[in-house]
Design a protein around this motif. Structure first.
Motif, PDB file in Angstrom:
ATOM      1  N   ALA A 182       6.797  39.098  -7.576  1.00 12.40           N
ATOM      2  CA  ALA A 182       5.665  38.527  -8.264  1.00 12.40           C
ATOM      3  C   ALA A 182       5.322  37.163  -7.831  1.00 12.40           C
ATOM      4  CB  ALA A 182       5.757  38.645  -9.764  1.00 12.40           C
ATOM      5  N   VAL A 183       6.194  36.216  -7.588  1.00 12.63           N
ATOM      6  CA  VAL A 183       5.615  34.900  -7.672  1.00 12.63           C
ATOM      7  C   VAL A 183       5.487  34.462  -6.026  1.00 12.63           C
ATOM      8  CG1 VAL A 183       7.140  34.153  -9.363  1.00 12.63           C
ATOM      9  CG2 VAL A 183       8.208  34.046  -7.182  1.00 12.63           C
ATOM     10  N   GLY A 184       5.675  35.282  -4.892  1.00 13.14           N
ATOM     11  CA  GLY A 184       5.227  34.939  -3.810  1.00 13.14           C
ATOM     12  C   GLY A 184       5.908  33.763  -3.229  1.00 13.14           C
ATOM     13  N   GLN A 185       5.418  33.003  -2.058  1.00 19.18           N
ATOM     14  CA  GLN A 185       6.167  32.063  -1.517  1.00 19.18           C
ATOM     15  C   GLN A 185       5.315  30.775  -1.273  1.00 19.18           C
ATOM     16  OE1 GLN A 185       9.220  31.986  -0.499  1.00 19.18           O
ATOM     17  NE2 GLN A 185       9.561  34.095  -1.337  1.00 19.18           N
ATOM     18  N   CYS A 186       3.923  30.840  -1.952  1.00 15.20           N
ATOM     19  CA  CYS A 186       3.191  29.574  -1.954  1.00 15.20           C
ATOM     20  C   CYS A 186       3.157  28.830  -3.056  1.00 15.20           C
ATOM     21  CB  CYS A 186       1.653  30.232  -1.382  1.00 15.20           C
ATOM     22  SG  CYS A 186       0.416  28.957  -1.570  1.00 15.20           S
ATOM     23  N   ASN A 187       3.263  27.468  -3.024  1.00  9.22           N
ATOM     24  CA  ASN A 187       3.326  26.418  -4.039  1.00  9.22           C
ATOM     25  C   ASN A 187       2.178  27.005  -4.940  1.00  9.22           C
ATOM     26  OD1 ASN A 187       5.806  25.459  -4.118  1.00  9.22           O
ATOM     27  ND2 ASN A 187       5.049  23.664  -2.759  1.00  9.22           N
ATOM     28  N   ARG A 188       0.939  26.959  -4.564  1.00  8.41           N
ATOM     29  CA  ARG A 188      -0.204  27.180  -5.389  1.00  8.41           C
ATOM     30  C   ARG A 188      -0.166  28.389  -6.300  1.00  8.41           C
ATOM     31  NH1 ARG A 188      -5.076  24.893  -4.160  1.00  8.41           N
ATOM     32  NH2 ARG A 188      -6.500  26.822  -4.296  1.00  8.41           N
ATOM     33  N   GLN A 189       0.355  29.436  -5.605  1.00  9.91           N
ATOM     34  CA  GLN A 189       0.349  30.763  -6.474  1.00  9.91           C
ATOM     35  C   GLN A 189       1.572  30.551  -7.561  1.00  9.91           C
ATOM     36  OE1 GLN A 189       1.739  34.080  -3.846  1.00  9.91           O
ATOM     37  NE2 GLN A 189       1.497  35.482  -5.183  1.00  9.91           N
ATOM     38  N   ARG A 190       2.676  30.084  -7.218  1.00 11.61           N
ATOM     39  CA  ARG A 190       3.898  29.807  -7.919  1.00 11.61           C
ATOM     40  C   ARG A 190       3.571  28.862  -9.181  1.00 11.61           C
ATOM     41  NH1 ARG A 190       9.290  28.951  -4.379  1.00 11.61           N
ATOM     42  NH2 ARG A 190       9.372  31.187  -3.322  1.00 11.61           N
ATOM     43  N   LEU A 191       2.551  27.781  -8.895  1.00 14.11           N
ATOM     44  CA  LEU A 191       2.170  27.152 -10.093  1.00 14.11           C
ATOM     45  C   LEU A 191       1.294  27.879 -11.117  1.00 14.11           C
ATOM     46  CD1 LEU A 191       0.725  23.844  -8.327  1.00 14.11           C
ATOM     47  CD2 LEU A 191       2.725  23.896  -9.837  1.00 14.11           C
ATOM     48  N   VAL A 192       0.471  28.813 -10.446  1.00 11.25           N
ATOM     49  CA  VAL A 192      -0.121  29.554 -11.573  1.00 11.25           C
ATOM     50  C   VAL A 192       0.614  30.448 -12.165  1.00 11.25           C
ATOM     51  CG1 VAL A 192      -1.980  31.562 -11.964  1.00 11.25           C
ATOM     52  CG2 VAL A 192      -2.384  29.775 -10.189  1.00 11.25           C
ATOM     53  N   TRP A 193       1.751  31.209 -11.513  1.00  6.92           N
ATOM     54  CA  TRP A 193       2.775  32.007 -12.045  1.00  6.92           C
ATOM     55  C   TRP A 193       3.462  31.068 -13.410  1.00  6.92           C
ATOM     56  CZ3 TRP A 193       3.948  36.533 -13.561  1.00  6.92           C
ATOM     57  CH2 TRP A 193       3.692  37.588 -12.824  1.00  6.92           C
ATOM     58  N   LEU A 194       3.793  29.951 -12.853  1.00  5.69           N
ATOM     59  CA  LEU A 194       4.676  29.040 -13.812  1.00  5.69           C
ATOM     60  C   LEU A 194       3.732  28.661 -15.035  1.00  5.69           C
ATOM     61  CD1 LEU A 194       6.802  27.436 -14.552  1.00  5.69           C
ATOM     62  CD2 LEU A 194       5.784  25.272 -13.313  1.00  5.69           C
ATOM     63  N   GLY A 195       2.372  28.339 -15.209  1.00  7.94           N
ATOM     64  CA  GLY A 195       1.641  28.135 -16.017  1.00  7.94           C
ATOM     65  C   GLY A 195       1.544  29.378 -17.070  1.00  7.94           C
ATOM     66  N   LEU A 196       1.288  30.667 -16.391  1.00  5.46           N
ATOM     67  CA  LEU A 196       1.392  31.762 -17.226  1.00  5.46           C
ATOM     68  C   LEU A 196       2.621  32.236 -17.867  1.00  5.46           C
ATOM     69  CD1 LEU A 196      -0.473  34.176 -14.579  1.00  5.46           C
ATOM     70  CD2 LEU A 196      -1.381  33.350 -16.828  1.00  5.46           C
ATOM     71  N   LEU A 197       3.886  32.173 -17.123  1.00  6.69           N
ATOM     72  CA  LEU A 197       4.907  32.354 -17.877  1.00  6.69           C
ATOM     73  C   LEU A 197       5.328  31.366 -18.822  1.00  6.69           C
ATOM     74  CD1 LEU A 197       7.087  33.192 -14.812  1.00  6.69           C
ATOM     75  CD2 LEU A 197       6.185  34.877 -16.336  1.00  6.69           C
ATOM     76  N   ALA A 198       4.864  30.219 -18.864  1.00  6.17           N
ATOM     77  CA  ALA A 198       5.067  29.276 -20.090  1.00  6.17           C
ATOM     78  C   ALA A 198       4.532  29.545 -21.140  1.00  6.17           C
ATOM     79  CB  ALA A 198       4.724  27.769 -19.516  1.00  6.17           C
ATOM     80  N   MET A 199       3.192  30.124 -21.048  1.00  7.48           N
ATOM     81  CA  MET A 199       2.226  30.411 -22.188  1.00  7.48           C
ATOM     82  C   MET A 199       2.983  30.917 -23.428  1.00  7.48           C
ATOM     83  SD  MET A 199      -1.425  31.325 -20.429  1.00  7.48           S
ATOM     84  CE  MET A 199      -2.412  29.961 -19.597  1.00  7.48           C
ATOM     85  N   PRO A 200       3.399  31.970 -23.356  1.00  7.36           N
ATOM     86  CA  PRO A 200       4.292  32.817 -24.657  1.00  7.36           C
ATOM     87  C   PRO A 200       5.079  31.712 -25.352  1.00  7.36           C
ATOM     88  CG  PRO A 200       4.431  34.167 -22.560  1.00  7.36           C
ATOM     89  CD  PRO A 200       4.034  32.903 -21.831  1.00  7.36           C
ATOM     90  N   LEU A 201       5.798  30.939 -24.583  1.00  3.47           N
ATOM     91  CA  LEU A 201       6.800  29.852 -25.046  1.00  3.47           C
ATOM     92  C   LEU A 201       5.825  28.811 -25.989  1.00  3.47           C
ATOM     93  CD1 LEU A 201       9.257  29.456 -22.192  1.00  3.47           C
ATOM     94  CD2 LEU A 201       9.549  30.573 -24.248  1.00  3.47           C
ATOM     95  N   LEU A 202       4.401  28.868 -26.025  1.00  2.00           N
ATOM     96  CA  LEU A 202       3.891  27.891 -26.989  1.00  2.00           C
ATOM     97  C   LEU A 202       3.768  28.359 -28.375  1.00  2.00           C
ATOM     98  CD1 LEU A 202       0.582  27.313 -24.488  1.00  2.00           C
ATOM     99  CD2 LEU A 202       2.466  25.695 -25.038  1.00  2.00           C
ATOM    100  N   PHE A 203       4.170  29.589 -28.432  1.00  2.00           N
ATOM    101  CA  PHE A 203       4.233  30.184 -29.699  1.00  2.00           C
ATOM    102  C   PHE A 203       5.725  30.146 -30.334  1.00  2.00           C
ATOM    103  CE2 PHE A 203       0.434  31.401 -27.628  1.00  2.00           C
ATOM    104  CZ  PHE A 203      -0.574  31.013 -28.502  1.00  2.00           C
ATOM    105  N   PRO A 204       5.853  29.969 -31.590  1.00  2.00           N
ATOM    106  CA  PRO A 204       7.285  30.265 -32.136  1.00  2.00           C
ATOM    107  C   PRO A 204       7.814  31.821 -32.104  1.00  2.00           C
ATOM    108  CG  PRO A 204       5.805  29.909 -33.730  1.00  2.00           C
ATOM    109  CD  PRO A 204       4.975  29.813 -32.758  1.00  2.00           C
TER     110      PRO A 204
END
Length: 214
Positions: free
Chosen positions: A33-55
């Motif tokens: 899923a995450v690929g090898q590009c930092n820009r692509q990985r940054l989006v993935w990181l932002g998306l994967l962290a979103m569910p953790l905003l909720f308890p």
């Protein structure tokens, strides 16, 4: 007024395109899923962290996001993306996280598109990559450190990661600044929770007569 609405719609379309392009590849392992590009990985990181905003309970998700955050941070400081270790690359993305992301993506896109736009570009330029990498690593570490007693301790680190990831991806310096402040709050909260937890544990042991008093 018309120009403002047009720009808002344009930003929303751009953010939606970026997010949905990544969500379509969410089924499978992290490496797929995450690929090898930092820009692509940054989006993935932002998306994967979103569910953790909720308890909500997502077993192991905080550790995965924290480790992924540290790898991206090191890649930012080094100027090149870091290869994922085998244990992380072969890990399948949490199915519940996928469902939460797909359910919240429209709301998240609306908020990010509303506030995110290129500004204060010096904070997202190459000379600032070491600073951004260090702040991102602090957010990742504060997420990975287990905190005694408190159950939902990942909200602040997750918010910091979301802000910094999208701030870098959209080149939004103001979003980055807010992310820096939230990171400081996350690190401070972890320190305070450990301090408070240690005091509480010591007091309980003392009340139970398991520690000697002088």
């Amino acid at each position: 007024m018309i120009k403002s609405e047009f720009l808002k719609h344009r930003r929303r379309a751009a953010v939606e395109r970026i997010a949905r392009a990544h969500l379509t590849s969410m089924d499978g392992t992290m490496a797929d899923a995450v690929g090898q590009c930092n820009r692509q990985r940054l989006v993935w990181l932002g998306l994967l962290a979103m569910p953790l905003l909720f308890p909500v309970a997502l077993p192991g998700m905080a550790s995965v996001v924290g480790a992924f955050c540290l790898l991206i941070a090191f890649g930012l400081c080094n100027g090149e993306p870091v290869r994922l270790p085998g244990w992380l690359a072969n890990r399948e993305i949490n199915g519940r996280a996928t469902m939460l992301l797909k359910g919240m993506i429209n709301r998240a896109i609306n908020i990010i598109a509303l506030v995110g736009r290129p500004r204060m570009l010096s904070l997202s330029n190459k000379p600032a990559r070491v600073l951004n990498g260090l702040v991102l690593s602090a957010a990742g570490l504060s997420m990975m450190v287990p905190v005694p007693i408190i159950s939902f301790d990942n909200v602040l680190p997750a918010l910091a990661i979301v802000l910094i990831s999208w701030g870098l991806r959209l080149r939004d310096g103001l979003m980055l600044l807010v992310g820096y402040l939230v990171t400081l709050a996350a690190v401070a909260s972890v320190i305070l929770l450990w301090w408070g937890g240690t005091l509480a544990a010591t007091e309980l042991l003392s009340m139970a007569g398991l520690t000697s008093s002088r």
